[in-house]
Motif scaffolding. Structure first.
Motif, short mmCIF file in Angstrom:
data_model
loop_
_atom_site.label_atom_id
_atom_site.label_comp_id
_atom_site.label_asym_id
_atom_site.label_seq_id
_atom_site.Cartn_x
_atom_site.Cartn_y
_atom_site.Cartn_z
N SER A 50 0.33 5.99 10.69
CA SER A 50 1.32 7.04 10.38
C SER A 50 2.14 6.53 9.30
O SER A 50 2.60 7.29 8.27
CB SER A 50 1.86 7.64 11.79
OG SER A 50 2.79 8.45 11.25
N ALA A 51 2.53 5.33 9.43
CA ALA A 51 3.55 4.89 8.44
C ALA A 51 2.95 4.97 6.94
O ALA A 51 3.65 4.80 6.03
CB ALA A 51 4.29 3.41 8.91
N ASP A 53 0.37 6.46 5.82
CA ASP A 53 0.16 7.77 5.40
C ASP A 53 1.50 8.27 4.77
O ASP A 53 1.60 8.96 3.84
CB ASP A 53 -0.32 8.63 6.38
CG ASP A 53 -1.80 8.48 6.79
OD1 ASP A 53 -2.67 7.68 6.07
OD2 ASP A 53 -2.22 8.89 7.72
N HIS A 54 2.47 8.18 5.45
CA HIS A 54 3.86 8.69 4.87
C HIS A 54 4.09 7.83 3.99
O HIS A 54 4.75 8.60 2.94
CB HIS A 54 4.95 8.53 6.23
CG HIS A 54 6.17 8.97 5.75
ND1 HIS A 54 6.59 10.21 5.56
CD2 HIS A 54 7.52 8.39 5.28
CE1 HIS A 54 7.84 10.20 5.31
NE2 HIS A 54 8.31 9.12 5.24
N LEU A 58 4.78 9.29 0.06
CA LEU A 58 6.02 9.31 -0.97
C LEU A 58 5.85 8.71 -2.25
O LEU A 58 6.20 9.06 -3.43
CB LEU A 58 7.19 8.35 -0.01
CG LEU A 58 7.59 9.09 1.12
CD1 LEU A 58 8.37 7.84 1.83
CD2 LEU A 58 8.70 10.13 0.65
#
Length: 193
Positions: A50-51, A53-54, A58
């Protein structure tokens, strides 16, 4: 004053891009470390994914912002430069024309054998000819007719296997496929061919 604002905008976008890139690299290293150890906690792996992908979103966003600001800046710098493209593979020349227009150039696709009305009547910064085979004598004559001044850059895009052939009348010969950035560098005379 406008240039100061533009320079600040580019600098800010570049700084945001650099931060996003470092964050993405860090998230990628963390994810790779967890994937390399299959016995690790599944919840930690999901958090790392998840980190990542985020961080990737960005980074993509900051890259798009930086490209947009740079394109606007380049559009202004190249606004008065007319480029004539002589077609080889039609999809290549159409794409090249679009990419050059996005960078601010005034790009026109023209036949290698223009009729009287189709010939360039205004100064041309560069002529880019797309060749699929060897240059013929009529190609050389047609290309030379489009040199509107000694400053007109003549650029050939040729299959890599034909690079060793003579390309008469050209200031630069680039192997296909090539990037639009490489073509622009040659058009602007920034590359040593």
């Amino acid at each position: 004053m406008a240039n100061d604002i533009d320079d600040g905008s580019v600098g800010h976008a570049k700084a945001e891009f650099d931060v996003a890139l470092r964050r993405l690299e860090s998230a990628q290293r963390r994810l790779q470390a967890l994937v390399a150890n299959p016995g690790d906690d599944e919840a930690a792996l999901q958090v790392a994914r998840s980190a990542y992908d985020h961080a990737r979103l960005l980074w993509l966003s900051s890259e798009a912002a930086l490209r947009s600001i740079t394109l606007v800046e380049n559009r202004q710098a190249h606004a008065n430069r007319r480029i004539v493209i002589l077609p080889g593979s039609s999809h290549v020349t159409e794409s090249l024309a679009i990419l050059l227009r996005l960078r601010g150039f005034r790009a026109t696709i023209m036949s290698k054998h223009p009729a009287g009305l189709d010939r360039a009547v205004e100064p041309t910064a560069a002529v880019v000819a797309d060749f699929d085979g060897r240059q013929e004598q009529e190609d050389e004559l047609a290309v030379n007719r489009l040199r509107t001044s000694p400053a007109t850059r003549m650029v050939a895009m040729v299959p890599a296997a034909l690079l060793h052939h003579e390309w008469h009348g050209f200031d630069a010969v680039l192997p296909k496929p090539t990037t639009v950035d490489a073509i622009i560098r040659v058009i602007l005379g920034d590359a040593h061919e």
